[in-house]
Design a protein around this motif. Sequence first.
Motif, PDB file in Angstrom:
ATOM      1  N   GLU A 267       0.825  -1.212   0.000  1.00 13.52           N
ATOM      2  CA  GLU A 267       0.000   0.000   0.000  1.00 13.52           C
ATOM      3  C   GLU A 267       0.856   1.258   0.000  1.00 13.52           C
ATOM      4  OE1 GLU A 267      -3.545   2.166   2.640  1.00 13.52           O
ATOM      5  OE2 GLU A 267      -2.993   0.077   3.047  1.00 13.52           O
ATOM      6  N   GLU A 268       1.845   1.320   0.887  1.00 15.71           N
ATOM      7  CA  GLU A 268       2.721   2.494   0.956  1.00 15.71           C
ATOM      8  C   GLU A 268       3.571   2.624  -0.304  1.00 15.71           C
ATOM      9  OE1 GLU A 268       3.218   5.152   3.034  1.00 15.71           O
ATOM     10  OE2 GLU A 268       1.282   4.502   3.801  1.00 15.71           O
ATOM     11  N   SER A 269       3.945   1.501  -0.889  1.00 13.27           N
ATOM     12  CA  SER A 269       4.740   1.539  -2.120  1.00 13.27           C
ATOM     13  C   SER A 269       3.943   2.125  -3.267  1.00 13.27           C
ATOM     14  CB  SER A 269       5.225   0.130  -2.481  1.00 13.27           C
ATOM     15  OG  SER A 269       6.088  -0.379  -1.489  1.00 13.27           O
ATOM     16  N   HIS A 270       2.675   1.741  -3.379  1.00 15.45           N
ATOM     17  CA  HIS A 270       1.809   2.322  -4.416  1.00 15.45           C
ATOM     18  C   HIS A 270       1.617   3.824  -4.181  1.00 15.45           C
ATOM     19  CE1 HIS A 270       0.505  -0.971  -6.975  1.00 15.45           C
ATOM     20  NE2 HIS A 270       0.441  -1.759  -5.904  1.00 15.45           N
ATOM     21  N   LYS A 271       1.492   4.195  -2.941  1.00 12.85           N
ATOM     22  CA  LYS A 271       1.344   5.614  -2.603  1.00 12.85           C
ATOM     23  C   LYS A 271       2.590   6.392  -2.999  1.00 12.85           C
ATOM     24  CE  LYS A 271       0.420   8.723   1.313  1.00 12.85           C
ATOM     25  NZ  LYS A 271       0.192   8.815   2.782  1.00 12.85           N
ATOM     26  N   LYS A 272       3.761   5.840  -2.699  1.00 15.61           N
ATOM     27  CA  LYS A 272       5.023   6.493  -3.049  1.00 15.61           C
ATOM     28  C   LYS A 272       5.183   6.567  -4.568  1.00 15.61           C
ATOM     29  CE  LYS A 272       9.215   8.119  -2.239  1.00 15.61           C
ATOM     30  NZ  LYS A 272       9.433   9.466  -1.641  1.00 15.61           N
ATOM     31  N   LEU A 273       4.751   5.537  -5.255  1.00 15.21           N
ATOM     32  CA  LEU A 273       4.811   5.524  -6.718  1.00 15.21           C
ATOM     33  C   LEU A 273       4.002   6.670  -7.304  1.00 15.21           C
ATOM     34  CD1 LEU A 273       5.428   4.223  -9.482  1.00 15.21           C
ATOM     35  CD2 LEU A 273       3.470   2.699  -9.091  1.00 15.21           C
ATOM     36  N   ASN A 274       2.795   6.848  -6.819  1.00 13.43           N
ATOM     37  CA  ASN A 274       1.937   7.928  -7.319  1.00 13.43           C
ATOM     38  C   ASN A 274       2.495   9.301  -6.969  1.00 13.43           C
ATOM     39  OD1 ASN A 274      -0.776   6.937  -8.575  1.00 13.43           O
ATOM     40  ND2 ASN A 274      -0.418   5.556  -6.862  1.00 13.43           N
ATOM     41  N   GLU A 275       3.006   9.461  -5.748  1.00 17.13           N
ATOM     42  CA  GLU A 275       3.568  10.743  -5.320  1.00 17.13           C
ATOM     43  C   GLU A 275       4.777  11.119  -6.166  1.00 17.13           C
ATOM     44  OE1 GLU A 275       4.495  10.227  -1.232  1.00 17.13           O
ATOM     45  OE2 GLU A 275       2.428  10.568  -0.519  1.00 17.13           O
TER      46      GLU A 275
END
Length: 306
Positions: A267-275
Amino acid sequence: MSFVIEDYLKEAACEVEQAMDKLLPSGKERMFSRHAGLESTGLLIESMRYSLFAGGKRIRPILALATVETLGGNRQAALPVACSLELIHTYSLIHDDLPAMDDDDFRRGKPTNHKVYGEAVAVLAGDALLTLAFQVLSQVEMPQREKELLQLIRILSDASGYAGMIGGQMADIQAEGKQPDPQTLEFIHRHKTGDLLRAAVQMGAVFAGANEQEILHLTLYAMNLGLAFQIQDDLLDVEGNADQLGKSTGADEAHGKLTYPSLFGLEESHKKLNETTQQALSALNHLPHDTTVLREIANYLLTRVN
């Protein structure tokens, strides 16, 4: 007519492959080498071509060409610059797949170079591609722009050397099986993968005659794009489809690799990817040019499946 990124990528990749095909002897020329008693040279070139034309997205050369085009430069004239990037990238993949490194059996759905030609030939094929990259770049025609040509060579050597890609690979090897560390993870990703992507954009900018401010904003775009690219690679190794990827999934975990999912979770990795992708796109807002192609490339990489 609306812009379709898949069509653009396919067309640009075709241009790059046609240009690269001219850099190494054709099949007939390799046969002549054998008849002349130079079988070893023919085998080496065959190994080089095997990996160079094994497929792939050609993202690095395409980024260079897209940057040139965005700034109003001559895309066709920039093809040798683009090819030099793909030669470096291919050499790094050959070496990265070796048993002493990641020990991979497949790359882009085909047996890795050392599985076909043996480790010794694979090492030499990588060495030869690395050397050819700088030969090609040194021969780029830039009349009265010798300073910029030297800058191109410097950007590529910095990005691919001990302080760039190779330094990132070294850190990656040393981090295997060790306590997870966010700073080390970002260092690995920014250098092992990110530096060559950054170099692609910077080289395109220099070739097109960009000013310092344009290069600064494009560099910020490329640095964030490079990090996003590797985060997506990390995620695909966990969530991806092996058939679509052309290689096995789960390799990072099997080798004890330091990745975003292993450190932060999915979840955090996907968030970092989008950011990170949004930061890349924001950097383009400062350019007085039509940045549609560079934006579409970033969005495409965000959702890619291989």
